[in-house]
Design an enzyme around this catalytic site. Structure first.
Site, short mmCIF file in Angstrom:
data_model
loop_
_atom_site.label_atom_id
_atom_site.label_comp_id
_atom_site.label_asym_id
_atom_site.label_seq_id
_atom_site.Cartn_x
_atom_site.Cartn_y
_atom_site.Cartn_z
N GLY A 130 45.78 63.28 21.79
CA GLY A 130 47.07 63.80 21.86
C GLY A 130 47.49 65.06 22.85
O GLY A 130 48.58 64.99 23.11
N CYS A 141 62.66 34.76 16.54
CA CYS A 141 62.62 34.12 17.72
C CYS A 141 63.12 32.90 17.85
O CYS A 141 62.67 31.82 17.18
CB CYS A 141 61.06 34.38 18.61
SG CYS A 141 60.87 33.71 20.05
N CYS A 196 59.91 30.55 19.34
CA CYS A 196 58.70 30.27 18.50
C CYS A 196 58.88 30.55 16.87
O CYS A 196 58.02 30.21 16.38
CB CYS A 196 57.39 30.85 18.95
SG CYS A 196 57.58 32.80 18.47
N CYS A 254 61.13 36.58 21.70
CA CYS A 254 60.06 37.58 21.60
C CYS A 254 60.13 38.24 22.90
O CYS A 254 59.93 37.68 23.95
CB CYS A 254 58.63 36.68 21.44
SG CYS A 254 58.33 36.14 19.64
N CYS A 287 54.67 34.73 22.45
CA CYS A 287 55.66 33.67 22.11
C CYS A 287 55.05 32.43 22.59
O CYS A 287 55.09 31.46 21.95
CB CYS A 287 56.89 34.03 22.94
SG CYS A 287 58.07 33.15 22.43
#
Lengths: 381, 291, 194
Positions: free
Chosen positions: B29, B237, B240, B262, B268
């Site tokens: 980080g 979606c 899908c 998606c 997808c």
């Protein structure tokens, strides 16, 4: 039926084909040669070399041609090429006192040893469009004619070893002395920028900084944002030899000659807690003939020296090295600015959802408040 | 390809980047300064990610590049072509086949494995930058672990809007020490950052590299009474039928009609190949037969 | 096999071999305790293949190296100078240090970084007789549950971890084997657990 957009690759290729067609323009006209750009657009070439941090007229001309005259794009091409070059070593510092000057003026003295040399300047031209240039036919000459016309080369010879004006002030102790140093300066292109930056680093950043940005900052100091009362002590343009030590040979050799512009400003200074009243200096040095940039650089350099001279920080942009150094590079700036053209629909979608949610809750809140207002007083008690 | 070195960058530059990556992994980080080079693409267009990828790629790698979750967005195409040309690596759109994935603004839906590396393109690596514009100040704040300013900002959001009004680039605290900007991924993706793969972040213009090793604690900042909430558009979606993925809203007609699909195009497609069909999708075998 | 000349034993295809070596080095640093094999370099004895490969991959003129004990010898110095062009330094100014565990003591001589720049800390390469996945127990970033590694010490690494985010980072090398221990890893000896 929705079909996800495909064909990014074909679209990119087609756009690039179109670009190359537009770059060439009307093909009934002759194409620009690099020589023409170097000879006739020499100040453009100078700017691209200066901000591209690479002294090579031919590459700069190529970059200008390839970028359709978009100078920041041309500078970017130079920078991207520059980083791929292996680094064989470092040259010795150039000696601007040995410059073959084509121009050398001082605003602080009427005359001085070496004289005032106006050189090829726009100063005192009347800015009237010269329609003769538009109508002009080919004024090309033969090689023989060229050989007989080498006047400007002789001027070079006459103008070597001109002393620096500020040295005269230095002899009287009237201007702050710059301490000589043989320390190798840090390299902005090899080390991440760390603050506070040395003066050498600040000058590196300024010399490759955007001309417009540095000009604007310098102008702001003249208008009172950390005014530093600058006079052009000396401005000189000319050619300097570049020498490099070759350890195998045991001596240094000339590896070439570069054109540079140098500006030393003499700045009024009433003194501070740290320093007696004396003149102080700002310094600008730029590849090629770029006097606007060199003078601007000297003014901004002087503004950023407030700490060293014991002056107050008055909050002016030109004094603020973090602000100046992080924002003067036009390649960084244009890249980040233009990146907002890239698709951002994923972040935008998350913002959409958030706004919808906050609005829904805010509206529901208002509705609730409204119905509460409408209720009879007794019920509210 | 003989004009340029393998993966474009010279070896000295790669060593410098590699050392920065290793220190980044050792201090999760924390933003390691590095001497970013000018790349043949503009700053802000993924130069940091490209330099990190170039320092990592081996010839045997399989590279995937996504932008907004899609392999076919123009900048993803451009970066993929760059590495095809300069590193001669195989490329793929399939998340599971890739060994190195360079991404802008998304984490793939499919879980990444220990054999994968995820490289993020980062525009502004400093999570405190929009609260304090000076690098000299923000560096001190990180040194002193002084993140009060960030919590104040989040708290002001709550008092003004009833919730934290940050929807992407949502800050996380890494291994209990450094507050980190995850790059402009939607906060929907934040919980995925505790993953099995190595995550590397490159910010070219800002000259910073940082990293999150696998299985590292990555906690989105929040308050006890206002816990962090991953957010996505309501709905499924249209192609899908997935109800657990990050959705893009697509405007489909002049009347403002819209549908959700998606954002991860590979995910997808693989769902549709497996037989999932959304409200406006057609089974994949039919589509293939039609074309 | 050891090379006879300082000119030998480097990378034969530097861009590719360096990339392959780096990926293994990155993997051990990102997953403390796991052991990878690094076998590109053929350095002069007693420098191990793994340590030699690591130096070739990460070191150059920008990285002062401190050599400790028997590794501070002319053959190794020549080899490093030729292949990496790194300057040699004392412990205080080193970015990388190489030696046996005893010879690298005391650890407090090495730079541990500053609060603003904790990355400006030394990386120690500890040459070991053996390196196996048993011994001290490791946990922390990069480790799913726990890993085990035959560390030369326990308390020294515990003390180092207390300095976080400052501190030293370690590689352990033995023959072709390499493992790593960054400052974030929590180390416990097995008897401590019992």
């Amino acid at each position: 039926m929705y079909v996800a957009v495909k064909g990014g690759e074909r679209a990119i290729d087609a756009a690039h084909d179109w670009l190359s067609e537009e770059r060439r323009g009307d093909r009934r006209l002759p194409a620009l040669s690099l020589d023409q750009i170097i000879e006739q657009l020499s100040l453009t070439v100078a700017r691209v070399m200066a901000e591209g941090s690479l002294y090579d007229q031919e590459l700069a001309a190529l970059a200008i041609k390839q970028s359709r005259g978009d100078l920041i794009e041309a500078i970017f091409l130079m920078r991207a090429y520059r980083t791929t070059l292996p680094r064989f070593g470092y040259s010795n510092p150039i000696d601007t006192g040995k410059m073959s000057c084509i121009r050398r003026i001082s605003a602080t003295f009427k005359d001085a040893p070496g004289g005032q040399i106006l050189g090829p300047t726009f100063d005192y031209t009347h800015r009237l469009l010269d329609f003769k240039l538009a109508a002009e036919g080919d004024d090309k000459i033969s090689d023989d004619e060229y050989d007989t016309l080498k006047v400007h080369h002789e001027v070079h010879e006459q103008s070597k070893d001109i002393p620096h004006i500020t040295e005269f002030l230095n002899k009287d102790g009237l201007i702050q002395t710059e301490v000589e140093s043989d320390t190798t300066p840090d390299d902005l292109t090899r080390e991440p920028l760390e603050l506070p930056a040395s003066r050498a680093l600040r000058l590196q950043a300024l010399t490759r900084g955007d001309e417009g940005f540095v000009l604007g900052l310098a102008y702001s100091t003249q208008r009172g944002y950390a005014r530093n009362h600058a006079f052009v002590g000396e401005l000189r343009i000319g050619y300097c030899d570049v020498e490099m030590d070759i350890p195998e040979l045991g001596f240094s050799i000339d590896i070439g000659e570069i054109q540079i512009t140098e500006c030393e400003t003499v700045n009024q200074f009433k003194g501070s807690k740290k320093e007696p009243p004396q003149f102080t200096r700002g310094y600008g040095l730029v590849f090629g003939q770029s006097e606007r940039k060199a003078i601007s650089m000297a003014l901004v350099d002087r503004a950023m020296r407030w700490k060293e001279l014991g002056e107050d920080f008055v909050g002016a942009p030109a004094q603020d090295e973090e602000f100046v150094l992080y924002h003067c590079d036009n390649i960084q700036a244009t890249g980040f600015l233009e990146h907002i053209k890239l698709p951002h629909y994923v972040d935008f979608q998350s913002e959409l959802e958030l706004i919808r949610k906050i609005r829904k809750e805010a509206l529901a809140h208002q509705e609730a408040a409204k119905s509460e207002d409408n209720q009879p007083l007794e019920a509210a008690e | 390809m003989s004009e340029y070195n393998f993966a474009y960058l010279d070896e000295q530059t790669k060593r410098m980047i590699r050392r920065a990556i290793l220190k980044g992994l050792a201090i999760p980080g924390y933003q390691v300064p590095f001497a970013s080079r000018e790349m043949p693409m503009p700053y802000g267009w993924g130069t940091g990610g490209v330099q990190v990828s170039a320092a990592c790629l081996m010839p045997e790698d399989v590279l995937k590049v996504i932008d907004q979750g899609a392999d076919d967005t123009t900048n993803a195409v451009s970066i993929r072509k760059f590495f095809e040309k300069t590193a001669n690596v195989e490329t793929t759109a399939a998340t599971s086949e890739a060994t190195l994935i360079q991404t802008r603004h998304r984490i793939p839906e499919e879980d990444l494995t220990e054999d994968q590396i995820l490289v993020y393109q980062v525009p502004i690596p400093e999570p405190l930058r929009f609260l304090e514009p000076r690098e000299t100040e923000t560096r001190k704040m990180h040194a002193l672990e002084e993140y009060g300013l960030m919590y104040v900002k989040l708290y002001e959001d709550i008092s003004q809007h009833g919730q934290i009004a940050t929807s992407y680039s949502y800050p996380l605290k890494i291994e209990g020490r450094y507050v980190m900007d995850p790059s402009p991924i939607p906060k929907f993706d934040n919980p995925k950052m505790e993953m099995s793969a190595i995550q590397l972040f490159g910010a070219g213009r800002e000259q910073r590299i940082y990293a999150v090793p696998p299985y590292t604690k990555a906690v989105s900042l929040d308050f006890e009474d206002y816990p962090f909430e991953a957010m996505k558009a309501e709905g499924c979606c249209a192609l899908c039928g997935a109800d657990h993925t990050y959705l893009d809203e697509v405007i489909i007609d002049d009347d403002g009609g819209r549908m959700f699909v998606c954002s991860d195009t590979d995910y997808c497609e693989s769902r549709r190949a497996a037989g999932h069909v959304g409200a406006q999708g057609t089974p994949q075998n039919q589509e293939a037969a039609a074309s | 096999m050891t090379s006879t000349s300082s000119l030998e034993g480097g990378f034969t295809d530097a861009p590719v071999e360096a990339a392959q070596s780096f990926r293994k080095i990155m993997n051990v640093m990102a997953r403390p305790g796991i052991i990878e094999e690094l076998c590109v370099a053929v350095p002069p004895a007693p420098l191990s293949t793994a340590a030699g490969s690591l130096l070739l991959t990460l070191c150059d003129a920008q990285t002062p190296i401190y050599l400790a004990g028997k590794f501070d010898n002319a053959a190794i110095k020549q080899w490093i100078t030729f292949h990496c062009n790194s300057p040699f330094s004392d412990a205080e100014n080193s970015m990388f240090a190489l030696g046996a565990w005893e010879d690298l003591q005391p650890l407090h001589d090495f730079p541990i970084g500053t609060p603003e720049y904790p990355d400006r800390s030394a990386t120690l390469i500890v040459e070991m007789e053996n390196l196996v996945s048993s011994g001290a127990e490791l946990s922390g970033p990069g480790i799913k549950d726990t890993h085990q590694l035959s560390l030369p010490d326990v308390t020294a690494f515990q003390k180092n971890a207390m300095l976080f985010p400052l501190g030293l980072d370690f590689y352990f090398t033995s023959g072709e084997k390499i493992a790593a221990l960054p400052r974030t890893t929590k180390v416990t000896s097995n008897w401590e657990k019992v």
